[in-house]
Design a protein around this motif. Structure first.
Motif, PDB file in Angstrom:
ATOM      1  N   PRO A 656      17.398  -0.079  18.450  1.00  0.00           N
ATOM      2  CA  PRO A 656      16.230   0.944  18.391  1.00  0.00           C
ATOM      3  C   PRO A 656      15.987   1.508  16.982  1.00  0.00           C
ATOM      4  N   GLY A 657      14.864   2.068  16.711  1.00  0.00           N
ATOM      5  CA  GLY A 657      14.818   2.771  15.343  1.00  0.00           C
ATOM      6  C   GLY A 657      14.273   1.863  14.117  1.00  0.00           C
ATOM      7  N   VAL A 658      13.912   0.749  14.530  1.00  0.00           N
ATOM      8  CA  VAL A 658      13.453  -0.157  13.414  1.00  0.00           C
ATOM      9  C   VAL A 658      11.824  -0.095  13.093  1.00  0.00           C
ATOM     10  N   GLU A 659      11.755   0.283  11.775  1.00  0.00           N
ATOM     11  CA  GLU A 659      10.351   0.526  11.220  1.00  0.00           C
ATOM     12  C   GLU A 659      10.019  -0.580  10.167  1.00  0.00           C
ATOM     13  N   TYR A 660       8.755  -0.622   9.780  1.00  0.00           N
ATOM     14  CA  TYR A 660       8.199  -1.721   8.849  1.00  0.00           C
ATOM     15  C   TYR A 660       7.262  -1.037   7.778  1.00  0.00           C
ATOM     16  N   GLN A 661       7.351  -1.502   6.732  1.00  0.00           N
ATOM     17  CA  GLN A 661       6.399  -1.268   5.468  1.00  0.00           C
ATOM     18  C   GLN A 661       5.987  -2.548   5.054  1.00  0.00           C
ATOM     19  N   TYR A 662       4.661  -2.485   4.515  1.00  0.00           N
ATOM     20  CA  TYR A 662       3.779  -3.665   4.337  1.00  0.00           C
ATOM     21  C   TYR A 662       2.924  -3.371   2.916  1.00  0.00           C
ATOM     22  N   ARG A 663       2.702  -4.358   2.335  1.00  0.00           N
ATOM     23  CA  ARG A 663       1.334  -4.121   1.322  1.00  0.00           C
ATOM     24  C   ARG A 663       0.722  -5.711   1.174  1.00  0.00           C
ATOM     25  N   LEU A 664      -0.400  -5.486   0.690  1.00  0.00           N
ATOM     26  CA  LEU A 664      -1.145  -6.686   0.465  1.00  0.00           C
ATOM     27  C   LEU A 664      -1.751  -6.784  -0.940  1.00  0.00           C
ATOM     28  N   ASP A 665      -0.930  -7.556  -1.609  1.00  0.00           N
ATOM     29  CA  ASP A 665      -0.996  -7.959  -3.056  1.00  0.00           C
ATOM     30  C   ASP A 665      -2.443  -8.629  -3.276  1.00  0.00           C
ATOM     31  N   PRO A 666      -3.395  -8.382  -4.232  1.00  0.00           N
ATOM     32  CA  PRO A 666      -3.309  -7.339  -5.243  1.00  0.00           C
ATOM     33  C   PRO A 666      -3.956  -6.100  -4.992  1.00  0.00           C
ATOM     34  N   ILE A 667      -4.429  -5.843  -3.814  1.00  0.00           N
ATOM     35  CA  ILE A 667      -5.336  -4.632  -3.404  1.00  0.00           C
ATOM     36  C   ILE A 667      -4.400  -3.551  -3.266  1.00  0.00           C
ATOM     37  N   GLU A 669      -1.765  -0.883  -4.369  1.00  0.00           N
ATOM     38  CA  GLU A 669      -0.691  -0.502  -5.316  1.00  0.00           C
ATOM     39  C   GLU A 669       0.672  -0.071  -4.964  1.00  0.00           C
ATOM     40  N   ALA A 670       0.893   0.297  -3.669  1.00  0.00           N
ATOM     41  CA  ALA A 670       2.100   0.743  -3.248  1.00  0.00           C
ATOM     42  C   ALA A 670       2.300   0.257  -1.692  1.00  0.00           C
ATOM     43  N   TRP A 671       3.629   0.322  -1.512  1.00  0.00           N
ATOM     44  CA  TRP A 671       3.795   0.106  -0.133  1.00  0.00           C
ATOM     45  C   TRP A 671       3.307   1.146   0.971  1.00  0.00           C
ATOM     46  N   SER A 672       3.035   0.683   2.082  1.00  0.00           N
ATOM     47  CA  SER A 672       2.597   1.531   3.222  1.00  0.00           C
ATOM     48  C   SER A 672       3.509   2.524   3.779  1.00  0.00           C
ATOM     49  N   ARG A 673       3.228   3.556   4.232  1.00  0.00           N
ATOM     50  CA  ARG A 673       4.389   4.394   4.979  1.00  0.00           C
ATOM     51  C   ARG A 673       5.157   3.437   5.927  1.00  0.00           C
ATOM     52  N   TRP A 674       6.053   4.231   6.374  1.00  0.00           N
ATOM     53  CA  TRP A 674       6.760   3.399   7.248  1.00  0.00           C
ATOM     54  C   TRP A 674       6.316   3.759   8.712  1.00  0.00           C
ATOM     55  N   THR A 675       6.401   2.513   9.534  1.00  0.00           N
ATOM     56  CA  THR A 675       5.704   2.686  10.772  1.00  0.00           C
ATOM     57  C   THR A 675       6.700   1.670  11.987  1.00  0.00           C
ATOM     58  N   ASP A 676       6.470   2.160  13.169  1.00  0.00           N
ATOM     59  CA  ASP A 676       6.950   1.284  14.248  1.00  0.00           C
ATOM     60  C   ASP A 676       6.002   0.442  14.744  1.00  0.00           C
ATOM     61  N   GLN A 677       4.864   0.497  14.225  1.00  0.00           N
ATOM     62  CA  GLN A 677       3.576  -0.506  14.868  1.00  0.00           C
ATOM     63  C   GLN A 677       3.802  -1.990  14.252  1.00  0.00           C
ATOM     64  N   PRO A 678       4.079  -2.889  15.134  1.00  0.00           N
ATOM     65  CA  PRO A 678       4.517  -4.264  14.644  1.00  0.00           C
ATOM     66  C   PRO A 678       3.170  -5.070  14.204  1.00  0.00           C
TER      67      PRO A 678
END
Length: 950
Positions: A656-667, A669-678
């Motif tokens: 339990p407790g896994v979270e995700y961060q994502y980003r779409l290059d090149p638009i 500029e930084a990683w998203s906030r940590w979220t548990d939404q898959p």
């Protein structure tokens, strides 16, 4: 003390009886995935895991997979049943079926191997077991062994039905088959290593643990491959009984599965009698049955995954038992009833204070209630006595077991603290203030409360000649020379506060999670060492453990590592296995364990090397990407009108407790906030080459390696290179034709003609440019409100229909907020229409800036009314957004807004019903005093409205 709302959890505790080696270990936590969660058939037969970490379950409806986020079902040809499952290093999954067998390739295609057998050998019956070989799979059928080497399939051995193997085991040392004829090495079949009906075989180093039906468990030291296979001297084979207690337990039972844990323990599962956990010496550590919390269902297999957890495939549910977790629990299944508030060790036993009184826990983990105490708040060992604070004074329990209620007074005893200055004195935090008592000649004498200290003292510590108190209402208090005729008393702050000693210093923790200390100027200030820690409030308890790390009672609890120099990590590691919703007390005992007294029982954390070592988070999986309605692969080239791009990802981890961060290059500029939404959606991407980057983190908070997925959005045809070339060619051809015609007719005016042609060409280009600009502007104007610059009602109605159809297909909620400015006509009348127009522009700009998640729409609905469309948001989420918008408009000044909220998951309704519901809610807000939010709530009796506080 503080009350907390309970939270819903999927994990339950298992009752068990423990061996001495499992001293004071509570129940392991399990997670049950019933059919309504995994969406599979009512029977599960086998389980395996591939190199990525994905789990595969043989199911009545096909091959079921789970990646930690998504359950999916791979339907097999002819709706076949998956009876046996195995995975290999090539990413293939071998499957045994009913009178069929085959494999699933890495690309997901299913291949039957039955047709590769001779026609007279194709009646193979049920294929219930599959093992991995160097190049393929071995399939155990009802009367034969079937070997596929990656190219061809052959019958490797045939048997009488009553002597055929029923299972197989493969590892680096070879392949073994077992069943009614004992245990044998395969390829070629060697003499049996043990006689009798062998139900389960587990590898244990160079040996085996075999379960022989109705006889018992045996350790088999098998001869090395190529050595003699007899039973006489010099063969190297030996068979010894293993675990007499487990052997006695398994008699008259059918053992259906077994596995070895990383710490050397074993798990043996029976068909209808639960499982047994046996330590490396053969001592039974725990029995887990349906009476102890396991679902009442037949167990088909037991399997240990790459993270050390045990999975049970059962008739109906799938179960995960977190036997590798350092956290265990004592609760009502052990006899520890009610919520707990404290724990202490006294004469080799644990004593626990709970709402049901005082309980003891012996070295075997057995719980017993101490009769005579109705409820208990605190326990404190003092030499040969255990003091127990209750709601009716203080009891003492002697080492002989005598219980004495020596201080009888109504009012909770919140805390007990032995004096370090005078070891015969104990300080008492109680409802009536700060009290104390002394032991003289074997008796305790109550010394009354210290005058001047506020009532409702909740915690107390002694630091030198000072006593510090936390209170429920008056902040924290320092008492200097508390036993002098005139003690010096000073109060700091207000509200509920507790006091603790951390690193030899006194700190105070407010119920809001703020940590304070007193500076040299005698002021309460944010603590310089602990005030910076980041944790979700509220928390009100801190604890320094034996390692010097700092714990807090957040939900879940967190531990902050002590760093060189005496500081602490800024971000704490959550202990997500503690599933309590209210933790009242943290205790660190001398053996290094940390205990959490909570509403759901008593949690125990054992900081073993494995528990304190950060387990690297596996690289997450991008399981599926959908453009519009079609699944696409990495590297895809998308039409510019692809609609919505939907990513689904998974942790390939089951902690339990896994979270995700994502980003779409090149638009981005930084990683998203940590979220548990898959999952995540993207829309309206411009033509470009894109890379979607994904990473995950678990309880250790260390990010995993990245997973990347690339795609390209193509430009519209009229913006492609070949289109530009075509436009140029057409223009040149047109100019040339005109030039030739005019030249023949007016040779004498050639120079004038060339001039006119050039002029016409320039005019044509200018006209084309003006037309393009006009068309673009008309398109914008048709969908944009000319006053506010946001979308107009036409755009909103188009978006509403699109999102309505999408929400109905995906069975997701769709929310609508109708927002109307209050007293807008009065504003126009009082300040004029220019002021009203300016107000509308400011409100529109605020809404457009506040609501900009992908897919959300802000539009001017008409006059002073605005509409906000929220895809994927339920009523509660829409309520929070509407309240945020209302507050933001109010902060703009000179205007307030009323909001009506409606949300539903479309089935047979129409978009107009959603608008009507939101309009009724807006009407209710207008008639409830304005400047408020009301939510439309649909029920079987019609529509009713609830306000934002409901």
């Amino acid at each position: 003390m503080r009350a907390r709302l309970p939270v819903l959890v999927l994990c339950i505790a298992l009752a068990c009886s423990v061996s001495t080696d499992a001293a004071e270990r509570g129940f392991p936590l399990i997670t049950v995935y019933p059919p309504e969660v995994h969406k599979g058939g009512p029977q599960n037969f086998d389980v395996a895991q591939d190199a990525r970490g994905v789990l595969y379950f043989g199911n009545l409806h096909g091959l079921m997979t789970y990646d930690g986020a998504w359950w999916r079902m791979l339907k097999l040809p002819d709706d076949q049943v998956a009876l046996g499952v195995a995975t290999d290093r090539h990413g293939r999954i071998g499957i045994g079926m009913v009178n069929d067998f085959g494999y699933v390739a890495a690309d997901g295609s299913v291949h039957s191997l039955l047709a590769q057998l001779p026609a007279d050998k194709r009646e193979v019956g049920d294929v219930r077991s599959v093992c991995t070989t160097n190049d393929g799979f071995l399939f155990v059928a009802e009367r034969s062994l079937l070997l596929w080497d990656g190219r061809a399939t052959r019958v490797a051995a045939e048997f009488d039905a009553n002597k055929a193997p029923r299972g197989c085991l493969s590892d680096a040392n070879g392949i073994y088959v077992f069943g009614a004829n004992g245990l044998q090495r395969f390829a070629p079949l060697a003499p049996t290593l043990i006689d009798g009906r062998v139900d389960v075989v587990v590898r244990n180093g160079n040996a085996f643990i075999a379960a022989v039906r109705d006889v018992g468990f045996f350790v088999i030291n098998a001869p090395a491959p190529g050595a003699g296979a007899g039973t006489g001297a010099g063969t190297g084979k030996s068979v010894q009984p293993f675990s007499p207690a487990a052997s006695e337990w398994m008699k008259k039972k059918i053992v259906t599965g077994g596995c070895r844990l990383a710490d050397g323990r074993f798990v043996f599962a029976t068909r209808q009698n639960g499982i047994a956990i046996v330590d490396a010496n053969g001592d039974i550590e725990q029995f887990i049955t349906d009476a102890a919390g396991l679902p009442d269902a037949v167990i088909s297999r037991a399997f240990v995954d790459q993270e050390g957890a045990v999975w049970l495939s059962m008739e109906g549910p799938v179960v995960r038992i977190d036997v590798a977790s350092p956290v265990s629990i004592f609760d009502a299944r052990r006899g520890l009833k009610g919520g707990t508030s404290d724990v202490a060790r006294f004469h080799g036993m644990l004593y626990v204070a709970s709402t049901h009184g005082l309980h003891s826990i012996d070295a075997h983990g057995n719980v017993q209630r101490i009769e005579g105490i109705r409820d208990a708040w605190r326990v404190l060992p003092v030499d040969d006595e255990l003091l127990v604070g209750t709601s009716r004074g203080i009891y003492r329990l002697t080492d002989s077991g005598t219980l004495d209620h020596f201080y009888d007074r109504e009012g909770e005893i919140y805390d007990l603290q032995r004096s370090q200055v005078d070891s015969t004195r104990v300080w008492i935090a109680q409802r009536h203030g700060l009290g104390s008592m002394r032991r003289e000649h074997g008796k305790w004498i109550y010394e009354d409360v210290v005058p001047g200290v506020p009532e409702y003292v909740s915690s107390v510590i002694e630091h030198g000649n000072e006593v510090w108190c936390g209170t429920v209402f008056n902040g924290f208090v320092r008492v200097r020379d508390p036993k002098s005729p005139k003690p010096q008393i000073k109060e700091f702050g207000a509200g509920e506060t507790n006091v603790y000693e951390v690193g030899g210093r006194v700190v105070a923790v407010r119920a809001t999670g703020e940590i304070f200390s007193v500076d040299k100027a005698d002021r309460a200030v944010r603590d310089p060492l602990l005030g910076h820690i980041q944790a979700p409030p509220p928390f009100f308890v801190v604890l320094e453990d034996q390692r010097g790390d700092l714990w807090i009672n957040s939900i879940p609890p967190r531990v902050f590592q002590r760093l060189p120099g005496g500081t602490y990590a800024r971000e704490g590691r959550p202990l997500v296995a503690v599933t309590a919703s209210d933790i009242q007390t943290l205790r660190a005992l001398d053996d290094g364990t940390v205990w959490f007294a909570a509403d759901k029982g008593l949690f125990r954390y054992e900081p073993s090397p494995a528990a304190t070592t950060s387990i690297p988070q596996t690289k997450p999986l991008i399981e599926r990407v959908i453009a519009g309605e079609n699944a696409i692969a990495s590297g895809a080239r998308l039409h510019h009108k692809f609609g919505r791009l939907h990513f689904e990802f998974a942790p390939a981890s089951y902690r339990p407790g896994v979270e995700y961060q994502y980003r779409l290059d090149p638009i981005d500029e930084a990683w998203s906030r940590w979220t548990d939404q898959p999952f995540i959606d993207y829309t309206t991407l411009e033509a470009n080459d894109y890379t979607f980057r994904l990473r995950a983190r678990g309880p250790s908070l260390a990010p995993s390696a990245e997973r990347r997925w690339t795609f390209t959005v193509l430009p519209p045809w009229y913006r492609t290179t070949w289109a530009y070339v075509l436009w140029a060619a057409l223009a040149i051809a047109l100019i040339a034709a005109i030039t030739r015609l005019r030249t023949r007719a007016l040779r004498r005016h050639a120079e004038q003609l060339r001039t006119r042609v050039a002029e016409k060409t320039a005019e044509l280009q200018s006209t084309v440019q003006l037309l393009e600009q006009a068309n673009s502007r008309l398109e914008v104007l048709s969908l944009e409100d000319d006053l506010t610059g946001i979308a107009n009602r036409r755009y909103f109605e188009r978006a509403l229909n699109d999102e309505w159809n999408r929400a109905r297909r995906r069975e997701q909620p769709l929310a609508l907020v109708l927002l109307d400015l209050d007293h807008f006509k009065a504003l126009n009348d009082r300040r004029g229409h220019p002021a009203g127009d300016d107000c509308l522009r400011r409100v529109g700009a605020f809404l457009a800036d506040a609501v900009k998640r992908s897919g959300e729409v802000v539009a001017r609905y008409g006059g002073e009314e605005f509409a906000i469309l929220l895809p994927g948001v339920d009523a509660n989420g829409a309520l929070r957004i509407a309240e945020m918008l209302r507050e933001g408009i109010e902060r703009l000044g000179n205007v307030t807004a009323s909001c009506g909220v409606a949300a539903l998951i479309p089935v047979n309704e129409t978009p107009d019903q959603l608008v009507a519901s939101a309009d009724r809610a807006l009407y209710a807000a207008k008639h409830s005093g304005r400047n408020c939010v009301r939510v439309a709530d649909e029920s079987s009796t019609g529509t009713w409205l609830r306000d934002a506080s409901a």
